[in-house]
Design an enzyme around this catalytic site. Structure first.
Site, short mmCIF file in Angstrom:
data_model
loop_
_atom_site.label_atom_id
_atom_site.label_comp_id
_atom_site.label_asym_id
_atom_site.label_seq_id
_atom_site.Cartn_x
_atom_site.Cartn_y
_atom_site.Cartn_z
CG ASP A 25 -1.75 1.22 1.38
OD1 ASP A 25 -1.67 2.09 0.48
OD2 ASP A 25 -2.49 1.34 2.37
CG ASP A 206 -10.00 4.41 0.50
OD1 ASP A 206 -9.53 5.09 1.43
OD2 ASP A 206 -9.30 3.77 -0.30
#
Lengths: 621, 170
Positions: A25, A206
């Protein structure tokens, strides 16, 4: 590219040959790396037990420092310490300076792309990002005591082509084999979906530091189908901090002098206050001034909620639009997943819960959930989990189009189209004898060229001279599973393959990447050559292996004797070359096999499809 | 490329949507690039092309308009790049009337009424189109193409009603 082990199709590698896939990520504020061990995906910690790596890189004359040490230096050495570089990826210098006026960096003036002038030399956002990726790769290899085979790297769903390409280039520069670029919300859905064996529709909300994404997915027997995605690539938790600072400035009547001088301190105080208000009902906003005085204002939770109300409301509006794009009603959404540190803000959770009429899922740490999902996908892609049914069907987040007369954009591939996708468009010449034409590719939803993002301008050259309108040039746009665009063109009447020079509007040319790659390699040219030779040999044995098993299965049925002989000869030649010949010859020999077996491969695929659809299971073929 | 045969479906306007969905999943599992992450470059290229076709075919077969257009194209009538416009004067007059009522409609109730009318109309036209495509005669194919052009108007009108409704909603 990393060296790959070869196993018979359908057969998994022996346990000790287990390949390592990691999920990365690459975040705006923090980055993480994860992998699957004993069937479970977890993020990996550094030697101090820290999982989050601050996405900060400090350049000095002697060294490059990444992570918390660099973060600590960001106040004292702001010019050489690059913070939140993700915001600059795939952006022009003009975009960057227009968006953020108070950046402490020294940008190279005569460049179209942002180039940071640091004590360690000039660096671009791709290079800075590659340092973060290298640090994560090192961490993974140290922690797993093995080399990694490949990585799945996550990007915001809303990243355009230039931003995705930049991310992939950064990985290449860091010597990482990219298995796939994966959208962050999709990664989060995997982490939750596999966890709970979920079926039905889920929404992923998100909200990170700088971006907001909302994705709607349908889960069915291991298939994750993204129905629609939307959001705002310039809205995040940092904007909450900003709004709070503005409020404090108004309440305390701070003059412009103080605002400028204490910009960083005000932002930090805002962030701290925001975080305190997650659990407390009120918190003091405090900034110490150099004259010994102190700015101090009590902020209640209610006040804070009012300050950020319109920002949260705009994320809810995006949820509404995306549900509509997905053709899904609120009642059909079975679950809503929360991702990103900013979803810790209570009012965000409340508003999302109220809109979707259900309690959002927060059981997986919102900071780690994306990396965990990427790790699961990486494990499958390296081949550790051959029985997995999991499949991700993702979509193009932003429409692709072409410039037409009058500065207008004609859409070629609309957003929310499932990828990979290929679309062809025909053009013609408008002058007699014209042998070249310009094509301008754009990405975005607006109608005017100026309002969309320019991806590339290229010229089609070597067109046969004809009368105006007689040439038919077929331009094919292909978007791969990473969401990356590739363009090819052909003049139809003559079959002339037009030459395309794709010049990325904001990004790096292939040759620039190669240059950086070369200069970043400390090893000598010989090492490079040895590595390339080895890679070609491995590729050769991979091709041979695949062809032998294909021939054993279908050679008799799908090939005439003459066809079979041509292929056998080419394979024998390749087997010989792989042993004895130089790199270039092996490469040519592979290409030769590739060429000669194309029809056979296509026939095999069609055959297996026909079999599968006529009711037989895939395993029987 | 015949999308009906790719999906192993009969080459006709009526489509079994459940079967289509089911075959879509099967084809995805066979051709998606993620299934070939460790394959040779040739295989990667080949499956990516096939997978793009699978995706495009699904979009086409799902939508009545695109499906009819594809069916006519397989029968030799190319609509995509044509310059032909709707010639039915009566239809055009009616469209103009409807557009005026859309302009006048400024509340949810009257817009919903229009949406209902438009739905009914689309349904009737779809049935007519289906019947025309079933006969497979040249003449009916041509009439079907004409109907299809009209239907594009209807769908556009429908989406304009919806976006006006959304505007009121917000």
């Amino acid at each position: 590219m990393a060296l790959l082990q070869i196993a018979e199709p359908g057969q998994s590698a022996a346990p000790h040959q287990r390949k390592i896939g990691v999920g990365i990520d690459l975040g705006t504020t923090n980055s993480l790396v994860s992998t699957v061990k004993s069937g479970e995906a977890n993020t990996l910690a550094d030697e101090f037990g820290q999982h989050l790596l601050p996405s900060v890189v400090q350049y000095s004359k002697e060294s490059v420092v990444v992570g918390s040490k660099a973060l600590a230096a960001s106040n004292t050495d702001p010019v050489n310490t690059i913070v939140s570089v993700k915001r600059f990826m795939g952006r022009s210098l003009k975009d960057v300076t227009a968006h953020w006026q108070n950046l402490p960096y020294q940008f190279k003036a005569d460049s179209q792309n942002p180039i940071f002038q640091t004590a360690g030399g000039d660096v671009n956002p791709v290079q800075v990002s590659s340092q973060i990726l290298s640090a994560l790769k090192e961490r993974a290899e140290a922690s797993l005591a093995d080399e990694i085979t490949g990585a799945v790297i996550t990007v915001p769903a809303y990243f355009d082509d230039a931003q995705r390409q930049g991310t992939k280039d950064a990985a290449q520069l860091a010597g990482i084999n990219v298995l796939r670029l994966l959208n962050e919300p999709t990664a989060a859905a995997i982490a939750y979906g596999l966890d709970s064996k979920e079926e039905g529709v889920i929404g992923v909300y998100d909200l990170g530091g700088g971006t907001f994404d909302i994705s709607v997915l349908r889960l069915n027997k291991g298939v994750f189908e993204v129905l629609a995605t939307g959001g705002n690539s310039a809205l995040g938790g940092d904007d909450f901090d900003h709004a709070l600072v503005e409020y404090v400035i108004r309440e305390l009547n701070l003059d412009i002098e103080i605002q400028k001088r204490y910009h960083r301190d005000l932002m930090n105080a805002a962030k701290q206050t925001k975080q305190n208000l997650t659990d407390a009902d009120s918190s003091a906003f405090v900034v110490d001034l150099s004259d010994g005085q102190q700015l101090n204002l009590n902020i209640t939770k209610d006040t804070f909620n009012q300050i950020i109300e319109s920002l949260v409301a705009s994320t809810i509006a995006a949820c509404k639009r995306t549900l509509k794009d997905a053709d899904v009603t609120i009642d059909e959404v079975n679950n809503i997943v929360m991702v990103g540190g900013s979803t810790r803000v209570p009012v965000v959770r409340e508003k999302v819960a109220a809109f979707f009429n259900k309690t959002p899922l927060t059981s997986i740490d919102p900071d780690k959930v994306v990396a965990v999902g990427a790790g699961i996908q990486a494990d499958i892609l390296v081949g550790n989990n051959p029985d997995s049914d999991m499949l991700l069907l993702d979509v193009l987040p932003l429409s692709l189009g072409l410039e037409t007369m009058g500065g207008l954009v004609e859409k070629i591939i609309p957003r929310n189209t499932t990828i990979p996708v290929a679309k062809a468009q025909e053009f013609t010449t408008f002058k007699d004898g014209q042998t070249a034409m310009m094509v301008h590719v754009l990405q975005g939803e607006r109608e005017l060229v100026d309002d969309c993002r320019s991806l590339a301008k290229f010229s089609l050259q070597g067109l046969p001279p004809m009368t105006a309108g007689a040439a038919h040039i077929r331009v094919t746009f292909q978007v791969d599973a990473d969401g990356l665009l590739n363009v090819t063109a052909m003049e139809k009447s003559t079959g002339v393959q037009a030459e395309i020079q794709v010049k990325p509007s904001y990004g790096l040319e292939e040759t620039e990447i190669m240059e950086m790659l070369k200069s970043s390699m400390q090893n000598a040219k010989q090492d490079m050559q040895a590595r390339m030779h080895k890679e070609q040999q491995v590729e050769a044995s991979r091709v041979l292996e695949a062809m032998y098993s294909a021939l054993a299965e279908d050679g008799n049925e799908l090939l005439s004797e003459a066809e079979r002989k041509v292929i056998d000869d080419a394979l024998n030649q390749l087997a010989q070359d792989a042993q004895n010949a130089d790199t270039e010859t092996i490469k040519k020999s592979i290409e030769n096999v590739d060429q000669l077996t194309q029809d056979f491969a296509a026939r095999r695929m069609d055959k297996s499809i026909q079999l599968a659809l006529s009711g037989q299971s895939v395993d029987d073929i | 490329m015949n999308y009906f045969s790719l999906y192993n479906l009969p080459e006709q306007f009526e489509v079994d949507l459940d079967k289509l969905k089911q075959n879509y999943q099967t084809l995805q599992k066979m051709t998606h690039p993620d299934r070939f992450a460790n394959a040779s470059d040739q295989q990667k290229r080949l499956t990516m092309q096939k997978n793009a076709q699978v995706n495009d075919a699904y979009t086409v077969l799902k939508s009545p308009i695109a499906r009819a257009e594809h069916l006519l194209q397989l029968r030799g009538l190319e609509l995509a790049s044509e310059q032909e416009t709707v010639g039915n004067v009566e239809f055009l007059m009616q469209q103009m009337e409807w557009r005026e009522s859309l302009e006048d409609a400024n509340d949810v109730a009257s817009l919903q009424l229009l949406a209902k009318q438009s739905d009914d109309d689309i349904q009737a036209q779809t049935q007519a189109l289906s019947a025309l495509l079933a006969t497979q005669t040249d003449e009916d194919n041509k009439t079907a193409a004409e109907k299809l052009r009209e239907m594009k108007f209807l769908f556009k009108f429908k989406s304009e009603i919806e976006s006006k409704l959304d505007g009121l909603d917000a």
